[in-house]
Design a protein around this motif. Sequence first.
Motif, mmCIF file in Angstrom:
data_model
loop_
_atom_site.group_PDB
_atom_site.id
_atom_site.type_symbol
_atom_site.label_atom_id
_atom_site.label_comp_id
_atom_site.label_asym_id
_atom_site.label_seq_id
_atom_site.Cartn_x
_atom_site.Cartn_y
_atom_site.Cartn_z
ATOM 1 N N THR A 154 0.719 -1.314 -0.299
ATOM 2 C CA THR A 154 -0.103 -0.298 0.354
ATOM 3 C C THR A 154 0.939 1.495 0.066
ATOM 4 O OG1 THR A 154 -0.038 -0.132 2.252
ATOM 5 C CG2 THR A 154 -2.346 -1.511 1.749
ATOM 6 N N TYR A 155 2.186 1.146 0.314
ATOM 7 C CA TYR A 155 3.006 2.523 0.304
ATOM 8 C C TYR A 155 2.547 2.959 1.461
ATOM 9 C CZ TYR A 155 5.600 0.098 -3.255
ATOM 10 O OH TYR A 155 6.244 -0.959 -3.921
ATOM 11 N N ARG A 156 1.687 2.787 2.373
ATOM 12 C CA ARG A 156 0.908 3.862 3.704
ATOM 13 C C ARG A 156 0.464 3.315 4.743
ATOM 14 N NH1 ARG A 156 -2.958 6.924 1.893
ATOM 15 N NH2 ARG A 156 -2.811 7.017 -0.788
ATOM 16 N N PHE A 157 0.173 3.838 5.573
ATOM 17 C CA PHE A 157 0.584 3.096 6.994
ATOM 18 C C PHE A 157 -1.139 3.498 7.858
ATOM 19 C CE2 PHE A 157 4.175 6.377 6.264
ATOM 20 C CZ PHE A 157 5.137 5.264 6.866
ATOM 21 N N GLY A 158 -1.734 2.586 7.328
ATOM 22 C CA GLY A 158 -2.636 2.340 7.953
ATOM 23 C C GLY A 158 -3.274 1.387 8.123
ATOM 24 N N LEU A 159 -4.168 1.094 9.020
ATOM 25 C CA LEU A 159 -4.752 -0.168 9.118
ATOM 26 C C LEU A 159 -5.546 -0.963 8.210
ATOM 27 C CD1 LEU A 159 -4.963 0.274 12.663
ATOM 28 C CD2 LEU A 159 -4.128 -1.493 11.807
ATOM 29 N N PRO A 160 -5.953 -2.295 7.861
ATOM 30 C CA PRO A 160 -6.574 -2.637 6.942
ATOM 31 C C PRO A 160 -8.004 -2.214 7.168
ATOM 32 C CG PRO A 160 -6.319 -4.709 8.489
ATOM 33 C CD PRO A 160 -5.154 -3.037 9.072
ATOM 34 N N GLU A 161 -8.749 -2.434 6.390
ATOM 35 C CA GLU A 161 -10.544 -2.364 6.207
ATOM 36 C C GLU A 161 -10.963 -4.106 6.535
ATOM 37 O OE1 GLU A 161 -12.975 -0.825 3.281
ATOM 38 O OE2 GLU A 161 -11.318 1.654 3.298
ATOM 39 N N ASP A 162 -10.246 -4.549 6.175
ATOM 40 C CA ASP A 162 -11.085 -5.899 7.002
ATOM 41 C C ASP A 162 -9.630 -6.985 6.310
ATOM 42 O OD1 ASP A 162 -11.296 -8.541 6.873
ATOM 43 O OD2 ASP A 162 -12.952 -8.166 4.626
ATOM 44 N N PHE A 163 -9.581 -7.197 8.477
ATOM 45 C CA PHE A 163 -7.996 -8.663 7.829
ATOM 46 C C PHE A 163 -8.405 -9.678 7.378
ATOM 47 C CE2 PHE A 163 -7.778 -5.252 11.957
ATOM 48 C CZ PHE A 163 -6.570 -5.431 12.571
ATOM 49 N N LEU A 164 -8.940 -9.794 6.847
ATOM 50 C CA LEU A 164 -8.561 -10.721 5.786
ATOM 51 C C LEU A 164 -8.292 -10.364 4.593
ATOM 52 C CD1 LEU A 164 -11.574 -12.934 6.995
ATOM 53 C CD2 LEU A 164 -9.370 -13.984 7.088
ATOM 54 N N ILE A 165 -7.917 -9.731 4.280
ATOM 55 C CA ILE A 165 -7.570 -8.531 3.263
ATOM 56 C C ILE A 165 -6.369 -7.759 3.372
ATOM 57 C CG2 ILE A 165 -7.406 -8.067 0.971
ATOM 58 C CD1 ILE A 165 -11.091 -8.336 1.009
ATOM 59 N N TRP A 166 -5.177 -8.436 4.710
ATOM 60 C CA TRP A 166 -4.587 -7.329 5.062
ATOM 61 C C TRP A 166 -3.391 -6.922 4.103
ATOM 62 C CZ3 TRP A 166 -2.893 -8.210 11.131
ATOM 63 C CH2 TRP A 166 -2.284 -7.272 11.476
ATOM 64 N N HIS A 167 -3.793 -5.743 3.811
ATOM 65 C CA HIS A 167 -2.404 -5.691 2.779
ATOM 66 C C HIS A 167 -1.351 -4.783 3.236
ATOM 67 C CE1 HIS A 167 -5.325 -6.438 -0.763
ATOM 68 N NE2 HIS A 167 -5.563 -5.286 -0.798
ATOM 69 N N PRO A 168 0.127 -5.254 2.996
ATOM 70 C CA PRO A 168 1.180 -5.004 3.801
ATOM 71 C C PRO A 168 1.428 -2.805 3.320
ATOM 72 C CG PRO A 168 1.648 -6.401 2.410
ATOM 73 C CD PRO A 168 0.384 -6.163 2.649
ATOM 74 N N THR A 169 2.259 -2.869 4.171
ATOM 75 C CA THR A 169 2.904 -1.194 3.908
ATOM 76 C C THR A 169 3.842 -1.590 2.421
ATOM 77 O OG1 THR A 169 2.852 -0.548 5.659
ATOM 78 C CG2 THR A 169 4.487 0.504 4.334
ATOM 79 N N CYS A 170 5.205 -2.426 3.033
ATOM 80 C CA CYS A 170 5.837 -3.085 1.513
ATOM 81 C C CYS A 170 6.735 -4.169 2.127
ATOM 82 C CB CYS A 170 6.603 -1.711 1.167
ATOM 83 S SG CYS A 170 8.360 -1.159 2.830
ATOM 84 N N HIS A 171 7.057 -4.930 0.729
ATOM 85 C CA HIS A 171 8.450 -5.805 0.987
ATOM 86 C C HIS A 171 9.632 -5.069 1.863
ATOM 87 C CE1 HIS A 171 10.789 -9.108 0.176
ATOM 88 N NE2 HIS A 171 10.023 -9.726 -0.042
ATOM 89 N N TYR A 172 9.790 -5.996 2.679
ATOM 90 C CA TYR A 172 11.227 -6.020 3.252
ATOM 91 C C TYR A 172 12.376 -5.281 2.972
ATOM 92 C CZ TYR A 172 11.351 -10.662 4.702
ATOM 93 O OH TYR A 172 12.107 -12.050 5.147
ATOM 94 N N CYS A 173 12.551 -5.802 0.874
ATOM 95 C CA CYS A 173 13.445 -5.728 0.354
ATOM 96 C C CYS A 173 13.224 -4.375 -0.631
ATOM 97 C CB CYS A 173 13.735 -6.678 -0.642
ATOM 98 S SG CYS A 173 14.564 -8.016 0.397
ATOM 99 N N ASP A 174 12.128 -3.431 -0.180
ATOM 100 C CA ASP A 174 11.371 -2.313 -1.421
ATOM 101 C C ASP A 174 12.419 -1.729 -0.683
ATOM 102 O OD1 ASP A 174 8.345 -1.871 -2.335
ATOM 103 O OD2 ASP A 174 10.143 -0.410 -2.274
#
Length: 295
Positions: A154-174
């Motif tokens: 997401t490149y953002r710092f939000g909490l997911p709207e639905d925890f079953l579709i939890w998009h991370p901020t980014c990959h740790y190698c990004d």
Amino acid sequence: MLRLREDIPLFPGGRKKAFTLSSDDGITQDGRLIALLRKYGLKGTFHLNSGLMGHRDWLIQPGINVSHYKYCCEDICKIYESFEIAVHTMTHPDLTRVPQAMVSYEIAQNKKHLEDIMHSPIRGMSYPFGTYNNTVIQTAKSCGIVYSRTVESTYRFGLPEDFLIWHPTCHYCDDRRTSLAREFLAPVSAEDYHSPLLFYVWGHAYELDAYKGWESLEDFFQLIGKNDEIWYAENIEIHSYMQAVSSLIYSSTGDYITNPSCMDVWMQIDRKVYCIRSGETVTVNWLHHNDDIQA
Ligand SMILES: [Zn+2]
């Protein structure tokens, strides 16, 4: 002038920020990653495939030629001690391409196996290959899964709207992780605070071997770690805390708030911090805060 009251959740300790990480596949490079997480006071979650434990294979793809050895079942407790372990299915199929009966088995059997190892309920998951659809989500839910991570940044710092579709901020190698960390670390005043800030990175530890990423990951951990203003949490701790926040019981006017959960909950209400202890009720005289505001 009409001024609306703002009730904004804070993380434990009244913090505005949280950091979490997850890493998939239960590979032997996780040991090195865990040592780094411990060194910098970070926490996270490891998604493991029960049906592949002990497998010794290599990943050979363009740009990648690394071991993809998985820990044996007997090693799991010791290696992952004090970190959350969670479901990544039995055999790592693309769940959108197998029949629903197999989706159920892949999730439920993996969950049961990890529970037998840990002697406690397992409720987290990440989707193999990051793929999911509505059937997969509903099946995971019916198996008792409460959150599942995707691989979409997401490149953002939000909490997911639905925890079953939890998009991370980014990959740790990004490439963008360091600039994101600097953005995340910038001070946030009570006035500027409108929602909880979560920085979530994910990856596979073999990628750190493949792309020689260990040193720069350590620099990133050093930048983000050991900061009193950040809550370092496992994925499930974030889910459980937000559940406790949503279980708060409000009176009609919002003057009284009861916390029926077993966790203390922090809120910023009209720029003031409240700790609502487990099982207790607080009084929020928010209208009095506004006495100085012209009608
Ligand atoms: Zn995987």
